[in-house]
Design an enzyme around this catalytic site. Sequence first.
Site, PDB file in Angstrom:
ATOM      1  N   LYS A   1      47.238  55.968 -77.342  1.00  0.00           N
ATOM      2  CA  LYS A   1      47.232  54.493 -77.392  1.00  0.00           C
ATOM      3  C   LYS A   1      46.873  53.917 -76.027  1.00  0.00           C
ATOM      4  O   LYS A   1      46.099  52.961 -75.916  1.00  0.00           O
ATOM      5  CB  LYS A   1      48.596  53.986 -77.883  1.00  0.00           C
ATOM      6  CG  LYS A   1      48.803  54.262 -79.368  1.00  0.00           C
ATOM      7  CD  LYS A   1      50.234  54.088 -79.841  1.00  0.00           C
ATOM      8  CE  LYS A   1      50.354  54.561 -81.289  1.00  0.00           C
ATOM      9  NZ  LYS A   1      51.722  54.556 -81.807  1.00  0.00           N
TER      10      LYS A   1
ATOM     11  N   GLN B   1      57.619  53.291 -79.592  1.00  0.00           N
ATOM     12  CA  GLN B   1      57.178  54.478 -80.340  1.00  0.00           C
ATOM     13  C   GLN B   1      58.339  55.063 -81.155  1.00  0.00           C
ATOM     14  O   GLN B   1      59.411  55.334 -80.618  1.00  0.00           O
ATOM     15  CB  GLN B   1      56.621  55.524 -79.350  1.00  0.00           C
ATOM     16  CG  GLN B   1      56.028  56.736 -80.013  1.00  0.00           C
ATOM     17  CD  GLN B   1      54.797  56.416 -80.884  1.00  0.00           C
ATOM     18  OE1 GLN B   1      53.898  55.698 -80.459  1.00  0.00           O
ATOM     19  NE2 GLN B   1      54.776  56.921 -82.103  1.00  0.00           N
TER      20      GLN B   1
ATOM     21  N   ASP C   1      52.957  46.096 -84.231  1.00  0.00           N
ATOM     22  CA  ASP C   1      53.054  47.089 -85.308  1.00  0.00           C
ATOM     23  C   ASP C   1      53.256  46.400 -86.659  1.00  0.00           C
ATOM     24  O   ASP C   1      53.125  47.028 -87.703  1.00  0.00           O
ATOM     25  CB  ASP C   1      54.258  48.023 -85.064  1.00  0.00           C
ATOM     26  CG  ASP C   1      53.862  49.297 -84.329  1.00  0.00           C
ATOM     27  OD1 ASP C   1      52.691  49.706 -84.466  1.00  0.00           O
ATOM     28  OD2 ASP C   1      54.720  49.871 -83.637  1.00  0.00           O
TER      29      ASP C   1
END
Length: 284
Positions: free
Chosen positions: A52, A96, A119
């Site tokens: 990422k 994460q 997200d």
Amino acid sequence: MADIIDGKKISARVKEKIKAEVSALKDKNIEAGLAVVIVGDNPASRVYVNAKKKACAEVGINSYEYALPEDTTQQELLDLVNILNSDDKVDGILVQMPLPKHINENDIINSIIPNKDVDAFHPVNVGKIMIGDYSFLPCTPAGVMELIKSTGISIKGKDCVVIGRSNIVGKPMSMLLLHESGTVTICHSKTKDLKEKCKSADILVAAVGVANLITADMVKEGAVVIDVGMNRLADGKLCGDVDFENVSKVAGYITPVPGGVGPMTIAMLLENTLTSAKIKNIIK
Ligand code: NAP
């Protein structure tokens, strides 16, 4: 023989477009930034976080890594999220997953302000997706939609089968297909006659986590088959939920693993971060 949907190539195109937009923002003295938080030393999480950060660098988005030790308390993580919520250089916050067991993932997701929730896991964003009025889409389902669109096949009126009902993939995936007027069936571990249901699909999305669950006899001739699964075999190789070799002899279009949904997921994360920066600066 199925056409292979090349997620690497399609994501590269998406990233080029994002890069141009990020550069245009920089001309207006606006920088986009993503905070990436990782807790502990899960090797898979480390690989994802590195990928990422690398993708951010490719398109000119600033990334800020916060690597916290495994024994970080829930309150310490909440405190960090709070700081990032009000940090002006941060447009997106990504924590994460999975988190260590002593931390409640839902509490952390709920603590991220919805307009930095790139997200799209926060209940506010989930609700917005449900009613079809959203700023961010969850990255994996959004990436899958781009891959389906790349085939030129319209979703409207098609029989779509999604296998998997998780909050991050299966459920939002089903909702996005429904918004595009697909007729959607959601399957899961308690579904009866999975084979028959899969065989009815014009568009089949497998998001399960079981290697080679979807075999050629479960797939309709000419179907679009999207494999979200990422499974590590005993020999260390990565494979999806679909028996690629045999299903590709029946399907019309198919995504490989790796090189299908994975690269698109990251591209969509970049897109969400850019969208957040644009919304903050009131740019369309
Ligand atoms: P998850 O939360 O474990 O959900 C898996 C779903 O599959 C559940 O709904 C489960 O049903 C269903 N299922 C399990 N075994 C089944 C079976 N034999 N038949 C039918 N359904 C079955 O997983 P997830 O987070 O959604 O992820 C799914 C897969 O996608 C994983 O391999 C993950 O690594 C991968 N993934 C890939 C990306 C990417 O970027 N490529 C991103 C996210 C996830 P129940 O609900 O009944 O238990």
